[in-house]
Write a protein that holds these residues in place. Structure first.
Motif, PDB file in Angstrom:
ATOM      1  N   GLY A 116       0.837  -1.045  -0.013  1.00 42.11           N
ATOM      2  CA  GLY A 116       0.140   0.173  -0.098  1.00 42.11           C
ATOM      3  C   GLY A 116       0.698   1.360  -0.185  1.00 42.11           C
ATOM      4  N   ALA A 117       2.143   1.145   0.643  1.00 42.13           N
ATOM      5  CA  ALA A 117       3.027   2.472   0.586  1.00 42.13           C
ATOM      6  C   ALA A 117       3.586   2.850  -0.717  1.00 42.13           C
ATOM      7  CB  ALA A 117       4.273   2.168   1.651  1.00 42.13           C
ATOM      8  N   VAL A 118       3.439   1.611  -1.615  1.00 41.76           N
ATOM      9  CA  VAL A 118       4.303   2.028  -2.969  1.00 41.76           C
ATOM     10  C   VAL A 118       2.920   2.464  -3.743  1.00 41.76           C
ATOM     11  CG1 VAL A 118       4.793   0.768  -5.165  1.00 41.76           C
ATOM     12  CG2 VAL A 118       5.817   0.173  -2.921  1.00 41.76           C
ATOM     13  N   LEU A 119       1.739   1.997  -3.661  1.00 32.63           N
ATOM     14  CA  LEU A 119       0.539   2.559  -4.184  1.00 32.63           C
ATOM     15  C   LEU A 119       0.202   3.824  -3.964  1.00 32.63           C
ATOM     16  CD1 LEU A 119      -1.942   1.804  -6.101  1.00 32.63           C
ATOM     17  CD2 LEU A 119      -3.316   0.706  -4.080  1.00 32.63           C
ATOM     18  N   GLU A 120       0.419   4.184  -2.637  1.00 38.30           N
ATOM     19  CA  GLU A 120      -0.004   5.403  -2.199  1.00 38.30           C
ATOM     20  C   GLU A 120       1.265   6.757  -2.739  1.00 38.30           C
ATOM     21  OE1 GLU A 120      -0.377   8.203   1.837  1.00 38.30           O
ATOM     22  OE2 GLU A 120      -0.445   6.131   1.838  1.00 38.30           O
ATOM     23  N   GLN A 121       2.410   6.184  -2.765  1.00 37.76           N
ATOM     24  CA  GLN A 121       3.579   7.086  -3.256  1.00 37.76           C
ATOM     25  C   GLN A 121       3.318   7.270  -4.880  1.00 37.76           C
ATOM     26  OE1 GLN A 121       5.351   9.246  -2.076  1.00 37.76           O
ATOM     27  NE2 GLN A 121       7.332   8.383  -1.565  1.00 37.76           N
ATOM     28  N   LEU A 122       2.960   6.121  -5.682  1.00 38.89           N
ATOM     29  CA  LEU A 122       3.073   6.351  -7.005  1.00 38.89           C
ATOM     30  C   LEU A 122       2.176   7.454  -7.420  1.00 38.89           C
ATOM     31  CD1 LEU A 122       2.268   2.703  -7.949  1.00 38.89           C
ATOM     32  CD2 LEU A 122       4.230   4.139  -9.278  1.00 38.89           C
ATOM     33  N   GLY A 123       0.975   7.947  -6.829  1.00 42.54           N
ATOM     34  CA  GLY A 123       0.189   8.930  -7.105  1.00 42.54           C
ATOM     35  C   GLY A 123       0.760  10.454  -6.991  1.00 42.54           C
ATOM     36  N   LYS A 124       1.740  10.469  -6.317  1.00 39.40           N
ATOM     37  CA  LYS A 124       2.629  11.617  -6.046  1.00 39.40           C
ATOM     38  C   LYS A 124       3.744  12.072  -6.719  1.00 39.40           C
ATOM     39  CE  LYS A 124       1.546  10.690  -0.921  1.00 39.40           C
ATOM     40  NZ  LYS A 124       2.185  10.520   0.264  1.00 39.40           N
TER      41      LYS A 124
ATOM     42  N   ILE B 186       4.441   8.224 -22.690  1.00 37.95           N
ATOM     43  CA  ILE B 186       4.887   9.488 -22.285  1.00 37.95           C
ATOM     44  C   ILE B 186       3.905  10.568 -22.347  1.00 37.95           C
ATOM     45  CG2 ILE B 186       6.480  11.300 -22.934  1.00 37.95           C
ATOM     46  CD1 ILE B 186       8.369   8.959 -23.834  1.00 37.95           C
ATOM     47  N   GLN B 187       3.048  10.611 -23.418  1.00 37.07           N
ATOM     48  CA  GLN B 187       1.905  11.798 -23.418  1.00 37.07           C
ATOM     49  C   GLN B 187       1.058  11.349 -22.209  1.00 37.07           C
ATOM     50  OE1 GLN B 187       0.522  10.958 -27.395  1.00 37.07           O
ATOM     51  NE2 GLN B 187       2.076  12.290 -28.463  1.00 37.07           N
ATOM     52  N   ALA B 188       0.695  10.136 -22.078  1.00 34.43           N
ATOM     53  CA  ALA B 188      -0.251   9.852 -20.853  1.00 34.43           C
ATOM     54  C   ALA B 188       0.546  10.602 -19.479  1.00 34.43           C
ATOM     55  CB  ALA B 188      -0.429   8.356 -20.850  1.00 34.43           C
ATOM     56  N   LEU B 189       1.884  10.401 -19.361  1.00 37.85           N
ATOM     57  CA  LEU B 189       2.239  10.863 -18.228  1.00 37.85           C
ATOM     58  C   LEU B 189       2.293  12.082 -18.103  1.00 37.85           C
ATOM     59  CD1 LEU B 189       5.624   8.742 -18.088  1.00 37.85           C
ATOM     60  CD2 LEU B 189       3.795   8.658 -16.431  1.00 37.85           C
ATOM     61  N   GLU B 190       2.410  12.894 -19.268  1.00 40.37           N
ATOM     62  CA  GLU B 190       2.410  14.581 -19.431  1.00 40.37           C
ATOM     63  C   GLU B 190       1.089  14.959 -18.959  1.00 40.37           C
ATOM     64  OE1 GLU B 190       3.504  15.249 -23.336  1.00 40.37           O
ATOM     65  OE2 GLU B 190       5.555  15.298 -22.969  1.00 40.37           O
ATOM     66  N   ARG B 191      -0.023  14.153 -19.525  1.00 34.95           N
ATOM     67  CA  ARG B 191      -1.274  14.503 -19.035  1.00 34.95           C
ATOM     68  C   ARG B 191      -1.504  14.404 -17.818  1.00 34.95           C
ATOM     69  NH1 ARG B 191      -2.449  11.380 -23.636  1.00 34.95           N
ATOM     70  NH2 ARG B 191      -3.315   9.675 -22.388  1.00 34.95           N
TER      71      ARG B 191
ATOM     72  N   GLY C  69       0.589  15.045 -15.581  1.00 34.90           N
ATOM     73  CA  GLY C  69       1.447  16.072 -14.737  1.00 34.90           C
ATOM     74  C   GLY C  69       2.706  15.472 -14.467  1.00 34.90           C
ATOM     75  N   VAL C  70       3.147  14.422 -15.082  1.00 33.95           N
ATOM     76  CA  VAL C  70       4.486  13.900 -14.635  1.00 33.95           C
ATOM     77  C   VAL C  70       5.419  14.096 -15.729  1.00 33.95           C
ATOM     78  CG1 VAL C  70       5.473  11.515 -13.775  1.00 33.95           C
ATOM     79  CG2 VAL C  70       3.438  12.150 -13.169  1.00 33.95           C
ATOM     80  N   GLN C  71       6.817  14.681 -15.488  1.00 38.00           N
ATOM     81  CA  GLN C  71       7.653  14.685 -16.388  1.00 38.00           C
ATOM     82  C   GLN C  71       8.519  13.426 -16.704  1.00 38.00           C
ATOM     83  OE1 GLN C  71      10.632  17.600 -15.618  1.00 38.00           O
ATOM     84  NE2 GLN C  71      11.670  17.629 -17.333  1.00 38.00           N
ATOM     85  N   ALA C  72       8.770  13.009 -17.958  1.00 37.84           N
ATOM     86  CA  ALA C  72       9.239  11.730 -18.058  1.00 37.84           C
ATOM     87  C   ALA C  72      10.883  12.282 -18.790  1.00 37.84           C
ATOM     88  CB  ALA C  72       8.693  10.996 -19.393  1.00 37.84           C
TER      89      ALA C  72
END
Length: 735
Positions: free
Chosen positions: A401-409, A565-570, A572-575
C-alpha cells in the motif's frame, strides 16, 4: 502497539538487516477491529517485534526480534483464543476461492437466529402482552453471548478497548435500564453488520486469490517418447511438457517445438493473443489457442510467474500504506477516548442538571455504539486491497500500500532506454542501394536485403539476426547459398553469393580506401547521426571494391512509448530518459519521443542523478528499468518500477513491476494510485461524517441506540462497497 511494516529504506536497501517475516493465514478476520485485536494480542508475546494483520487478505504477518525465533505454537493458540482459526495454504486457497453462501457461515447463522428470535419477541409482545419483556431479553442474550465471549477473550489478552466490548457494555447497560427492545434490536443489527463485513471481505479475498486457480492442476509430461499426466506442482526445470490447443500452460518455459497463439490475458491483461514459436518464452496460466507445443520447464511451480505474482500481491497486502498506519494509530487512541467521553456523558448531566440518570446512561450507551470505529478502520485497507487487486489483474504489480500511495505523488519519472522505452533488440529501419557514381537509390532494396541476409545466415550477432528476420518478413523466398563465408575481424563478414564476392561491413571499413566523398558517404553520416548502426554491402572485384548499398538498424522505441510518455504528461508527470548507451543514439531516440534524454551514464551515475533531483525538490522520483545496471537507481528512487521482461535483480529491487512491458503501464499505475487515494479520502470523509453527525444527535438525545447501530453498520457497509467499487476500475481515461 506495533502494526507497521519496515520502511522502504530498511526493507529494500538493507534486507540482510531484517529478520524474515512469517505470514499466517487466518480465517474469521473481517474488519479493522479484528485486525487490532490480533495485533494487540500478538505484540505482547515474547520475541515478537512487529505484527501486521490484514482482514482483507485474511493474513497475519509477524517479524521476530533480531536473533530470536517466533513462538509459533503460542501464536496459533493466541489467535485461536481470540476466536479465529489459523489455516494452512491449501485450506486458505479453498476458502478464498470457493464461494460460501452467507447463511452457511457462523455469522450468517447468528443473524438468522437473532432475527427469528427478535421477530418472535415482537409477535409475542402484541399477541401475548402478559409475557412482558422476557422474549426481548432472550433474543438479546442469545445474540450477545458470542459477542461477550470475544470481548472477554480480547480482555484476557490485554486489549479491553474492542468493538465487542463497547457493544457488550451498551447491550448489558440497556438491559439494566430496561431498554430491552432496543437492546435486542442493537444486538441483531450488530450481527447483521458483522455478517455484511464478512461477505465484503470474502469477496475482496476471492478477487485477489483467484489468481491461484490460473495454473492447471495437471501437466502432460514427456519422458522417453511417452506422455503421462503428472501434478503441475511437481514439474522441475529441464523437464518437457506437451500443451495441446485450449490447454492452460502448467509452467513457465521455453518452446522447444511448435508454434501457436498464446492468450496472455489471464496473467497480464493483454487482450490481443501473442504469436509464440521455437525459442520463445511462455508463462504459466496463459492459454494455448491453436497449436500443439512442446515446452521445456524453466521454473519450478513455486517460482513460476503465477506464484511470483501471488507472492507479490500477498506481500503488498501486508505492507500498509502510510495513511492506513495513521488510521490505525488514530483508532488506537480513539477507543479509550470514546469510553472516557461516554463516562462523562453518563455522569456529568445528572450532577449539573435535572436530567435523570437513566436518560444520561442511555445517551452514553448510544454514544458508545455510534463511536465504534469499524467504518473508519476498514475504509483504508479495503480500498488499498482493491487497488492492488485491480493492478495485479492488469499486469501492474505493486509491492504494498505504501508503494500504491506513493505512485500517485510522483512528479518525475526517469526511464531507461534499452528494453524500457525501446524493444531491446535492433530492427532494420533503412535499406538503400548505391549507383555506380556513388549516389543513393532507394529502389532495388529487396536485392540488397537478400544478399546481406545470405551473408549473415547462421550468425547469432544481433544485427545479423535483425537482417535475417527482416528478409523473412519482407520476402517469401529461400535464402541463396553462401560459400566461403568467414568473419572479417572487427569489420563484418565476407562470402560468395550467386557467384559474386561480397562483404557486409561497417562504414569504418570504407575509410581504408582513399576515395572522394560521395552521396552515399553523406547518407551514411546522416543515418549515424540519428543513432543508427549502418552496414554497407560491398562487391569485391579483382582490384577494387564497389559499394552496392546499405542497411541501417536501430533499437526502435516500443509501439506505445510515445503514447505512454504523453499519458504521463497529461497526468502532470515529467518523463526523462537516462541511458548507458552512446549519447548520439540516446539523443536521437529522445528527440523522436519528445523527451529530455541523457546518455553514456554508468549505473552509479543514474542513481546519482536521481538523488540530485530529490535534493533539488523535484521529487518524488520514479525510476523505470529492466536490467542489472538499473538496480542502484531503482533503489534510490522513491518508487522503482521494473519491466516484467527485466532481470531478476531489477524485479527484486523494484517496488513495482509491469508484466505487460508496456510504457503506458507507468501512467496506468499512477492513475490507479490516484483513483485509489481518492476512494480512500471519500471513505474517510463518509466514515467521519457519519460519526460526527450521529455523535452530536446522540449526545443531544435526538437519536437512540438502534439508530446509532444502524448508522455505524450502514457507514461500514457503505465504505466497504465504495472500496470494492474500485474492482471495476477501467484504465480508459488517464487524464
Amino acid at each position: 502497539m506495533s502494526n507497521t511494516t519496515p520502511t522502504k529504506t530498511t526493507q529494500d536497501k538493507t534486507p540482510q538487516a531484517m529478520p524474515t517475516p512469517t505470514t499466517l493465514r487466518v480465517q474469521g478476520m473481517d474488519c479493522g477491529g479484528c485486525e487490532r485485536k490480533v495485533e494487540a494480542a500478538l505484540t505482547r508475546l515474547n520475541h515478537v517485534e512487529e505484527v501486521s494483520a490484514s482482514s482483507v487478505a485474511g493474513s497475519v504477518r509477524l517479524t521476530a526480534l533480531p536473533g530470536k525465533t517466533l513462538p509459533h505454537s503460542e501464536i496459533e493458540s493466541t489467535i485461536t483464543a481470540l476466536g479465529y482459526q489459523v489455516i494452512d495454504e491449501s485450506a486458505d486457497t479453498a476458502e478464498a476461492t470457493t464461494h460460501t453462501p452467507w447463511w452457511k457461515t457462523p455469522k450468517g447463522r447468528l443473524v438468522l437466529v437473532s432475527g427469528v428470535l427478535l421477530a418472535l419477541a415482537w409477535a409475542l409482545k402484541f399477541a401475548w402482552p402478559a409475557l412482558g419483556t422476557w422474549p426481548f431479553v432472550a433474543a438479546t442474550v442469545v445474540g450477545l453471548v458470542p459477542i461477550v465471549q470475544r470481548a472477554g477473550q480480547a480482555l484476557k489478552m490485554g486489549n479491553p478497548f474492542t468493538i465487542e466490548m463497547l457493544m457488550s457494555i451498551a447491550a448489558i447497560g440497556a438491559l439494566a435500564i430496561n431498554a430491552v427492545a432496543e437492546a435486542a434490536v442493537v444486538v441483531f443489527l450488530f450481527a447483521v453488520g458483522e455478517m455484511l463485513e464478512g461477505v465484503a471481505a470474502a469477496q475482496a479475498r476471492r478477487s485477489i486469490s483467484v489468481l491461484s486457480k490460473l495454473t492447471p492442476s495437471t501437466a502432460r509430461l514427456m519422458e522417453q517418447g511417452n506422455i503421462r499426466d503428472v501434478a503441475a506442482a511437481s514439474l522441475q526445470p529441464g523437464q518437457r511438457v506437451q500443451v495441446r490447443p485450449g490447454d492452460r500452460l502448467p509452467c513457465d518455459g521455453l518452446i522447444i517445438a511448435g508454434r501457436s497463439s498464446i492468450d496472455e490475458a489471464p496473467v497480464n491483461g493483454e487482450s490481443v493473443p501473442s504469436e509464440r514459436g521455437e525459442g520463445e518464452s511462455v508463462f504459466a496460466g496463459t492459454v494455448n489457442l491453436d497449436g500443439v507445443l512442446e515446452v521445456e520447464v524453466t521454473r519450478s511451480a513455486g517460482n513460476n510467474t503465477i506464484a511470483r505474482v501471488i507472492k507479490l500481491v500477498e506481500e503488498a497486502q501486508a505492507a500498509k500504506a502510510p495513511v492506513a498506519r495513521f488510521i490505525d494509530r488514530f483508532a488506537f487512541y480513539y477507543m479509550p477516548a470514546v469510553v472516557g467521553v461516554a463516562l462523562l456523558v453518563a455522569i456529568v448531566p445528572p450532577l449539573v442538571s435535572p436530567m435523570l440518570w437513566s436518560e444520561s446512561i442511555y445517551r452514553a450507551l448510544a454514544l458508545l455504539l455510534i463511536a465504534c470505529p469499524c467504518a473508519l478502520v476498514i475504509s483504508t485497507p479495503a480500498a488499498i486491497a482493491a487497488g492492488l487487486s485491480v493492478g495485479a489483474r492488469h499486469g501492474l504489480l505493486m509491492k504494498g500500500g505504501a508503494v500504491l500511495e506513493q505512485l500517485g505523488k510522483l512528479k518525475r519519472v526517469a526511464l531507461d532506454k534499452t528494453g524500457t522505452l525501446t524493444a531491446g533488440t535492433p530492427t532494420v529501419t533503412d535499406v538503400e542501394s548505391f549507383e555506380a557514381d556513388g549516389s543513393v537509390d532507394k529502389n532495388r532494396r529487396d536485392e540488397i536485403v537478400r544478399l546481406a541476409a545470405a551473408l549473415e545466415q547462421g550468425s547469432s550477432h544481433p544485427l545479423a539476426v535483425a537482417i535475417s528476420d527482416y528478409f523473412h518478413w519482407q520476402q517469401d523466398a529461400p535464402l541463396p547459398t553462401v560459400q566461403g563465408a568467414h568473419a572479417l575481424a572487427g569489420h563484418g563478414v565476407v562470402g560468395r553469393v550467386d557467384g559474386r564476392e561480397l562483404m557486409l561491413v561497417s562504414p569504418r571499413y570504407l575509410q581504408r580506401f582513399n576515395r572522394p566523398t560521395s552521396d552515399g558517404d553523406k547518407r551514411i553520416a546522416a543515418l549515424e547521426a540519428q543513432g543508427k548502426s549502418v552496414a554497407v554491402l560491398i562487391e569485391t572485384e579483382v582490384e577494387s571494391e564497389r559499394p552496392l548499398g546499405l542497411i541501417a538498424l536501430r533499437d526502435e522505441p516500443r509501439e506505445d512509448a510515445r503514447e505512454g510518455i504523453q499519458a504521463l504528461e497529461r497526468l502532470g508527470v515529467q518523463a526523462v530518459m537516462l541511458s548507458g548507451d552512446n549519447a548520439r543514439t540516446v539523443a536521437a531516440i529522445g528527440e523522436q519521443l519528445g523527451i529530455e534524454a541523457e546518455g553514456e551514464l554508468m549505473p552509479e551515475d543514474k542513481a546519482r542523478r536521481v538523488r540530485q533531483w530529490q535534493a533539488q525538490g523535484l521529487g518524488p522520483i520514479g525510476k523505470v528499468g529492466d536490467g542489472i545496471n538499473d538496480a542502484p537507481a531503482l533503489a534510490a528512487a522513491e518508487v522503482g518500477i521494473a519491466m516484467g521482461s527485466g532481470t531478476d535483480v531489477a524485479l527484486e529491487t523494484a517496488d513495482a513491476a509491469l508484466l505487460k512491458n508496456r510504457v503506458v503501464g507507468i501512467a496506468e499505475m499512477i492513475a490507479l494510485s490516484r483513483a485509489t487515494m481518492r476512494n480512500v479520502k471519500t471513505n474517510v470523509a463518509l466514515a467521519l461524517g457519519f460519526k460526527a453527525l450521529f455523535l452530536v444527535s446522540t449526545v443531544l438525545g435526538i437519536t437512540g441506540m438502534w439508530v446509532a447501530v444502524m448508522a455505524d453498520t450502514g457507514a461500514t457497509v457503505l465504505v466497504t462497497l465504495n472500496a470494492l467499487h474500485l474492482l471495476r476500475y477501467r484504465f480508459n481515461d488517464l487524464d
